[in-house]
Write a protein that holds these residues in place. Sequence first.
Motif, PDB file in Angstrom:
ATOM      1  N   ASP A  60     -25.534  28.134  26.947  1.00 31.41           N
ATOM      2  CA  ASP A  60     -24.475  27.555  26.182  1.00 31.41           C
ATOM      3  C   ASP A  60     -24.910  27.602  24.574  1.00 31.41           C
ATOM      4  O   ASP A  60     -25.687  28.409  24.502  1.00 31.41           O
ATOM      5  CB  ASP A  60     -24.015  26.420  26.644  1.00 31.41           C
ATOM      6  CG  ASP A  60     -25.146  25.300  26.830  1.00 31.41           C
ATOM      7  OD1 ASP A  60     -26.088  25.284  26.210  1.00 31.41           O
ATOM      8  OD2 ASP A  60     -24.731  24.217  27.575  1.00 31.41           O
ATOM      9  N   THR A 102     -20.003  25.830  23.882  1.00 29.84           N
ATOM     10  CA  THR A 102     -20.513  25.354  22.554  1.00 29.84           C
ATOM     11  C   THR A 102     -21.601  24.130  22.683  1.00 29.84           C
ATOM     12  O   THR A 102     -22.168  23.534  21.568  1.00 29.84           O
ATOM     13  CB  THR A 102     -19.484  24.910  21.358  1.00 29.84           C
ATOM     14  OG1 THR A 102     -18.627  24.132  22.165  1.00 29.84           O
ATOM     15  CG2 THR A 102     -18.598  26.290  21.328  1.00 29.84           C
ATOM     16  N   GLY A 103     -21.815  23.663  23.723  1.00 34.90           N
ATOM     17  CA  GLY A 103     -22.662  22.571  24.043  1.00 34.90           C
ATOM     18  C   GLY A 103     -23.877  22.763  23.665  1.00 34.90           C
ATOM     19  O   GLY A 103     -24.443  23.828  23.595  1.00 34.90           O
ATOM     20  N   ARG A 142      -8.480  24.482  22.964  1.00 34.09           N
ATOM     21  CA  ARG A 142      -9.489  24.285  21.799  1.00 34.09           C
ATOM     22  C   ARG A 142      -9.201  22.793  21.175  1.00 34.09           C
ATOM     23  O   ARG A 142      -8.137  22.455  21.171  1.00 34.09           O
ATOM     24  CB  ARG A 142      -9.619  25.303  20.639  1.00 34.09           C
ATOM     25  CG  ARG A 142     -10.215  26.641  21.108  1.00 34.09           C
ATOM     26  CD  ARG A 142     -10.203  27.628  19.872  1.00 34.09           C
ATOM     27  NE  ARG A 142      -8.746  27.613  19.482  1.00 34.09           N
ATOM     28  CZ  ARG A 142      -8.463  27.448  18.432  1.00 34.09           C
ATOM     29  NH1 ARG A 142      -9.404  26.923  17.479  1.00 34.09           N
ATOM     30  NH2 ARG A 142      -7.109  27.629  18.013  1.00 34.09           N
ATOM     31  N   SER A 163     -17.967  21.129  16.450  1.00 32.31           N
ATOM     32  CA  SER A 163     -17.799  22.422  16.893  1.00 32.31           C
ATOM     33  C   SER A 163     -16.143  22.603  17.164  1.00 32.31           C
ATOM     34  O   SER A 163     -15.597  23.476  17.857  1.00 32.31           O
ATOM     35  CB  SER A 163     -18.437  22.680  18.032  1.00 32.31           C
ATOM     36  OG  SER A 163     -18.385  21.763  19.054  1.00 32.31           O
ATOM     37  N   GLN A 164     -15.342  21.905  16.483  1.00 38.75           N
ATOM     38  CA  GLN A 164     -13.849  21.683  16.981  1.00 38.75           C
ATOM     39  C   GLN A 164     -13.118  22.655  16.829  1.00 38.75           C
ATOM     40  O   GLN A 164     -12.015  23.147  17.363  1.00 38.75           O
ATOM     41  CB  GLN A 164     -13.210  20.597  16.433  1.00 38.75           C
ATOM     42  CG  GLN A 164     -12.895  20.749  14.704  1.00 38.75           C
ATOM     43  CD  GLN A 164     -12.057  19.491  14.131  1.00 38.75           C
ATOM     44  OE1 GLN A 164     -12.142  19.300  12.759  1.00 38.75           O
ATOM     45  NE2 GLN A 164     -11.194  19.043  15.122  1.00 38.75           N
ATOM     46  N   CYS A 167     -14.776  24.596  20.472  1.00 36.78           N
ATOM     47  CA  CYS A 167     -15.077  23.795  21.676  1.00 36.78           C
ATOM     48  C   CYS A 167     -13.684  23.199  22.392  1.00 36.78           C
ATOM     49  O   CYS A 167     -12.683  23.042  21.730  1.00 36.78           O
ATOM     50  CB  CYS A 167     -15.774  22.388  21.305  1.00 36.78           C
ATOM     51  SG  CYS A 167     -14.943  21.240  20.326  1.00 36.78           S
ATOM     52  N   GLY A 171     -14.513  20.636  27.736  1.00 43.05           N
ATOM     53  CA  GLY A 171     -15.880  20.266  27.463  1.00 43.05           C
ATOM     54  C   GLY A 171     -16.163  19.006  26.626  1.00 43.05           C
ATOM     55  O   GLY A 171     -16.947  18.363  27.077  1.00 43.05           O
ATOM     56  N   ASN A 172     -15.180  18.658  25.935  1.00 40.67           N
ATOM     57  CA  ASN A 172     -15.340  17.312  25.232  1.00 40.67           C
ATOM     58  C   ASN A 172     -15.266  16.151  26.212  1.00 40.67           C
ATOM     59  O   ASN A 172     -15.984  15.133  26.175  1.00 40.67           O
ATOM     60  CB  ASN A 172     -13.868  17.102  24.479  1.00 40.67           C
ATOM     61  CG  ASN A 172     -14.048  18.017  22.898  1.00 40.67           C
ATOM     62  OD1 ASN A 172     -13.054  18.015  22.542  1.00 40.67           O
ATOM     63  ND2 ASN A 172     -15.125  18.690  22.857  1.00 40.67           N
ATOM     64  N   SER A 177     -17.272  13.843  23.618  1.00 38.59           N
ATOM     65  CA  SER A 177     -17.860  14.246  22.478  1.00 38.59           C
ATOM     66  C   SER A 177     -17.298  13.198  21.366  1.00 38.59           C
ATOM     67  O   SER A 177     -16.352  12.403  21.533  1.00 38.59           O
ATOM     68  CB  SER A 177     -16.992  15.454  22.253  1.00 38.59           C
ATOM     69  OG  SER A 177     -17.324  16.575  23.215  1.00 38.59           O
TER      70      SER A 177
END
Lengths: 512, 354
Positions: A60, A102-103, A142, A163-164, A167, A171-172, A177
Amino acid sequence: MNSRPAGSARDYSIMNPSVATAPRYDADARRFVLRQALSDVLPVQCLLTGAEETTPFECDGLSAFRQVPFAVALPETEAQVRDVLRACHDLKIPVVARGAGTGLSGGAMPHADGLVLSLAKLNRILELDPVACTARVEPGVRNLAVSEAAAPHGLYYAPDPSSQIACSIGGNVAENSGGVHCLKYGLTVHNVLGLRGYTIDGEAVTLGGAALDAPGLDLLALAIGSEGLLLVVTEVTLKLIPKPKIAQVVMASFDDVVKAGDAVAAIVAAGIIPAGLEMMDRKATAAVEPFVRAGYDLNAEAILLAESDGTLEEVADEIAEIERVLRAAGSTQCIVSQSEAERLKFWSGRKNAFPAAGRISPDYYCMDGTIPRKHLGRMLRAIEEMEKKYTLRCMNVFHAGDGNLHPLILFDAHEPGEWERADRFGADILELCVALGGTITGEHGVGVEKLGSMCVQFAPAEREAFFAIKRAFDADGLLNPGKAIPTLARCAEYGRMHVHAGALPFADLPRF
Amino acid sequence: MMEAALADLRDRIVAANAAKTPLRLRGGGSKDFHAEALIGDELDTCAHRGIVDYEPSELVVTARCGTPLAEIEDTLAQHGQFLPFEPPAFGEATTIGGAVAAGLSGPRRASAGAARDFVLGAHLVDANGELKRFGGQVMKNVAGFDASRLLCGSLGVLGLIAQVSLKVLPRPYDEITLRFDCDVKAALALFHRWRAQPLPVSATSWHDGVAAVRLSGSPSALRAARAVLGGSVLDTTQAPTWWLGLRNQTHDFFRRGDKPLWRLSIPATAPIGAFADGLIEWSGALRWLHSAAPAGEIRAIAEKLGGTAMLWRGACATTRFHPLAPANLELHRRLKREFDPNGIFNRGRLHPEL
């Protein structure tokens, strides 16, 4: 916002799961069986098994840790997610859920014997209710797409990780996040009302919902930030909030980092909760200014950006008060943005700090600890000492308002020993965070990266409680095994002791 | 070294676990009614009290479970700060441990957040008497599972919440309350309109033909909002009494004993029918109703609207809490088994099976 120690991949085998109880029969036979099982539940284009197809999933945003997965599934429906999980559960195949990849902590690094379950194709906004101020979305949507869809209604989704643009909401949720506005607007956990997902056995669970509370234990809060270890999320209900009428930012210079740190505490002590409160040290401003020309004071040892948002009246009052407090705290120069363009210009340097680091150094390693605000100055001084010790430079950008630090350690992965020194430098920073009463990760997660530091922050009894929670959801340890919680053996290998907040002064921190 | 009062509690827990006898954790006892059942020997937590750490500029207060809520609120008030989730105190004895274990929030919930949103850390004494420290004292912390938020609202079924760290905020500069005479449908329409606008609304209610909205913020922001909203200003003695009456349920509405009192937690935009005997908070997301209708009927309606119904006060042939979905109940069972294998902590309090 990647760190880029490409090519500096180190032996990841120590990260291998001891939670997983996957039977270890011949790899080819396993691949055959898994492909058979998944081809029954997935269309052919949704399953990748060849090395050329699976290699793009090998890491990632933390590319120092790589592992080509056994296979990658890209389900297109919730039912397919369920069926993939059931199949893996039956075959005892580890599953690593993945959003946009994107982590920054290796949370989505694949498992050698496992399946990567990408939620990227589940990317629809299912419902946006401008009256209830909620959005129901699939996990692959996203982060920024939610705010874009809400904008015509004057609404937005508050958490804004750097990374908005890329990401995903799933994932958030996995990482809980944050972003630059969480002091005032909260983290993901404060902005998610409910979610739907599946446990590893393919059982559907609904946690929370459109109501403000639900009976029973708060499994919703537990699921958020669980780094893909407890369940796979297939739908998320988000809270949307009205866009403030106006925002303004004060840019303040300080001739001393400790004074800047104290100014942060002074703003909060004055009863102000700014919408954003960020700090950059001289090394950071020097790196970004030639790059973005934000107008930063290059003679300042540190600058603060303090933003106020709300109605015209609120912002006028608050900006005046912020300016007064900053001057009283010893600011040598205070500039208030006079237009939206100027506000964005002031922020542009902060938002480009990571790329700027990549511009002045072949590689950088981004840290993510949190400390009580009052120790910001002390932490900066300590980092200066560490720079000498490891002969590496470090530029500092902080979400100062909530004490969340992002020191960027600069190094060159092609120079022998530099990555190892950067790695130890980072671990030292995190240990100091714990010793000062803080935490080893504020918003990036533990993943594989901070397993060692987890041994410093948590005693064996606490780590066992985390495993107990893991067992309650996933008795076989198949979901993202080997991440987030270190085993006893892993901690023994790491060789550093558990530090209880404040128990050890920095000078006495163990070094190996 | 464990403090003496905590060591006593731990010793009782260890003994109870060895004998597999249930314990009933109890702070001030003001929420004894908020339970499916009260089973076991009482374990009084009140001796383990006191604020451990409070620095206003850090926006965090850390206190032992037996600390009276009033003591914490007084201390915060001296520094112009408060607990934004406005935890209800159903009696003077209410403790912070009880407030967090119950996880209840007051009128500010819809705008400021719930109790769990302000929990930063918690210490748990588990069935083996082991002290576990989860979370911490900082705003942003994603190390390990969020066990401290899991404990908030757990009603003590996973163990003794021995200490909590809570985020606090500066008190608003000023507050005013506006009043609108209208029926319930018109009130909900107002709430919906306000929700989507950047207004400093910090609480709403409707009862008996009157909608009330509290605004919190700087004097200039309140002036501007007032100009937008209209209504008439409730005088400054009446207004705090009204909101405190809702928060601590001292208002007559909550004291009537003729019919069971139901608490419906549903989406704010859920439609409303006849609601003459009700009270609304949280912009429509919390609806209180005195009703003698069969429990099954009320729960079916709540579920249809996307929420749940809890029997808050009064007798009715049903469980107090809305039943859990089978998959959720199974996760509850497994968590309980992991944390408290002998089932000594608050047996049956949250759910008959836990």
